[in-house]
Design a protein around this motif. Sequence first.
Motif, PDB file in Angstrom:
ATOM      1  N   GLY A 271      27.571  45.436  41.103  1.00 48.67           N
ATOM      2  CA  GLY A 271      28.456  44.182  40.024  1.00 48.67           C
ATOM      3  C   GLY A 271      28.351  43.199  40.693  1.00 48.67           C
ATOM      4  O   GLY A 271      27.619  42.675  40.899  1.00 48.67           O
ATOM      5  N   ARG A 272      28.888  42.451  39.720  1.00 54.69           N
ATOM      6  CA  ARG A 272      28.984  41.071  39.252  1.00 54.69           C
ATOM      7  C   ARG A 272      29.953  40.383  40.530  1.00 54.69           C
ATOM      8  O   ARG A 272      30.721  40.702  40.893  1.00 54.69           O
ATOM      9  N   ASP A 273      30.416  38.603  40.285  1.00 53.46           N
ATOM     10  CA  ASP A 273      31.385  38.098  41.054  1.00 53.46           C
ATOM     11  C   ASP A 273      32.522  38.574  39.793  1.00 53.46           C
ATOM     12  O   ASP A 273      32.053  37.830  38.742  1.00 53.46           O
ATOM     13  N   VAL A 274      33.541  38.921  40.029  1.00 47.41           N
ATOM     14  CA  VAL A 274      34.382  39.015  39.038  1.00 47.41           C
ATOM     15  C   VAL A 274      35.934  37.854  39.527  1.00 47.41           C
ATOM     16  O   VAL A 274      36.993  38.099  38.839  1.00 47.41           O
ATOM     17  N   SER A 275      35.308  36.542  39.680  1.00 44.02           N
ATOM     18  CA  SER A 275      36.394  36.208  40.216  1.00 44.02           C
ATOM     19  C   SER A 275      37.512  35.534  38.627  1.00 44.02           C
ATOM     20  O   SER A 275      38.135  34.898  38.908  1.00 44.02           O
ATOM     21  N   LYS A 276      36.872  35.226  37.439  1.00 46.57           N
ATOM     22  CA  LYS A 276      36.998  34.403  36.721  1.00 46.57           C
ATOM     23  C   LYS A 276      38.489  35.221  35.809  1.00 46.57           C
ATOM     24  O   LYS A 276      39.386  35.543  34.826  1.00 46.57           O
ATOM     25  N   PHE A 277      38.453  36.637  36.191  1.00 48.65           N
ATOM     26  CA  PHE A 277      39.487  37.688  36.211  1.00 48.65           C
ATOM     27  C   PHE A 277      40.349  37.761  37.376  1.00 48.65           C
ATOM     28  O   PHE A 277      40.685  37.538  38.383  1.00 48.65           O
ATOM     29  N   GLU A 278      41.819  37.903  37.359  1.00 44.55           N
ATOM     30  CA  GLU A 278      43.395  38.019  37.453  1.00 44.55           C
ATOM     31  C   GLU A 278      43.313  39.093  37.874  1.00 44.55           C
ATOM     32  O   GLU A 278      43.215  39.834  37.267  1.00 44.55           O
ATOM     33  N   ASN A 279      43.226  38.980  39.453  1.00 46.16           N
ATOM     34  CA  ASN A 279      44.206  40.696  40.084  1.00 46.16           C
ATOM     35  C   ASN A 279      44.854  40.959  39.245  1.00 46.16           C
ATOM     36  O   ASN A 279      46.954  40.539  39.015  1.00 46.16           O
ATOM     37  N   GLY A 280      44.487  42.439  39.117  1.00 43.88           N
ATOM     38  CA  GLY A 280      46.356  42.863  38.026  1.00 43.88           C
ATOM     39  C   GLY A 280      45.859  42.831  36.535  1.00 43.88           C
ATOM     40  O   GLY A 280      46.485  43.166  35.811  1.00 43.88           O
ATOM     41  N   SER A 281      45.570  42.089  36.397  1.00 44.68           N
ATOM     42  CA  SER A 281      44.843  41.994  34.425  1.00 44.68           C
ATOM     43  C   SER A 281      44.318  42.821  34.013  1.00 44.68           C
ATOM     44  O   SER A 281      43.716  43.348  34.944  1.00 44.68           O
TER      45      SER A 281
END
Length: 452
Positions: free
Chosen positions: A218-228
């Motif tokens: 997969g990709r880098d998903v750092s743009k999403f907040e954990n738990g969102s």
Amino acid sequence: MNINDYKRVTDRLTPDERCRKEVLDMSKSENKIKMNTNEYTESVSGVEVRSSHGIMKYVSIAAACALIVGGIGTTGVLLHKGSKNAQQFAEVLEEETTAEAVTEITEEPTEPRVEYDYAAIANELTQHYIDSLNVMKYGDVSYDSSESITFYTYDSTNEEWSNNYGGERTFYKVTDERFKSCQDIYEYYKVPFVSSMPDNFKDAADVEYESSLQSWLGRDVSKFENGSRVDIRPNGKDTCDDEAFSINIGIYVEYNGNLYVSKRTVESETAPYYANGKHSFLISMTSEPQILETDEESFKASCFVKLPYTGMENAKYGEEKLITFNLIDGEWKISSIETGDRPEYTSAVAIQNYIEQRAEYNDINIGYDSEGKAGRGIGHIMDKLEVTEYDPSIHVCKVHVVLHNMNGEDALDMTAEISVNHNGNPVVMSADITRIKDYDSSYERPNAVSSN
């Protein structure tokens, strides 16, 4: 150079008048010495001192002749280097010397063909290929379940999809020192191959010999907040957001500089290749590679592997891999992988078709549930199937299986000989069937009833 060598060379020349005179004078002197020596031998009786002086004179003359001959062969050539005959003499001498030198050179032996341990090479590269697939497709890495990230995926344009395919997605932090990113896993996979794959995994929709790379890495998903909550089609887009899609189906994602592996992959009870929340098994070789053919820079091997899906747990063979290896810049690499025979799977398909086409076996469960749906399908037969004999040269195997009726009772004992050639259709060539449980129409398969 002795006098014979000199004569052998001079016979090929046309000496000038001076050289001819020197040679003639030497011949006369030599004859005179021989004649006088004979005379001395006849009158030597009673004479000692005086006659000894005579013989020494002739010996000296003979020595002088030898020096003259030697001079003609060496110094004489230098003194007469301007003459045509001297040049001819030097050229002929050089030819003779070169010819003699050539005859003394022995032909160097050709380098022997390098002998490779093809079986060891095939085993090493094939094992690396299998290990990398276990990592990439089935999450075979160490991880820390106490460090996790969780998201909730949905599709804002499709509520039904969201209910069926969206939901909670949890990933555990990977602790395997070999892999810090999805690119690391991609590089590990590429090692044994003659690679034409892109340098970056993001540019490779599929990889050689395998597909759906994007479903695994997969990709880098750092743009999403954990738990969102994560919308895979934000703002009603026609195409999925790559990062959101990675969260929904990916085996791996990257988050804030760390690599994470999907909980569904490593622990899920719903995944068909896992049982009781743990790996039931991974891809593994069930046979050592067998060398089929060899060449100086390539060879082909066959080995069987067991795949991680329902019905393969008890497989003796599994699936054949036909692998071609090539020598590239002094290093052996895998150049192609093909699928060969699948004794258990193909036998199960053949048996399913054979039973389904005969009304007297309408009560036998060949993979359908109580409502006549596919259920576990071929896996239901494969669980019980045993290959007792397999001949790869003719692609035929003998099997034994005990099948249930739709009530779950042992009902049919079957021994069969089956053609499992991967280039043809699966066929039951012969069958020996014994009823364990008598036919009971109340247990007929729903699909068999509708068919009748």
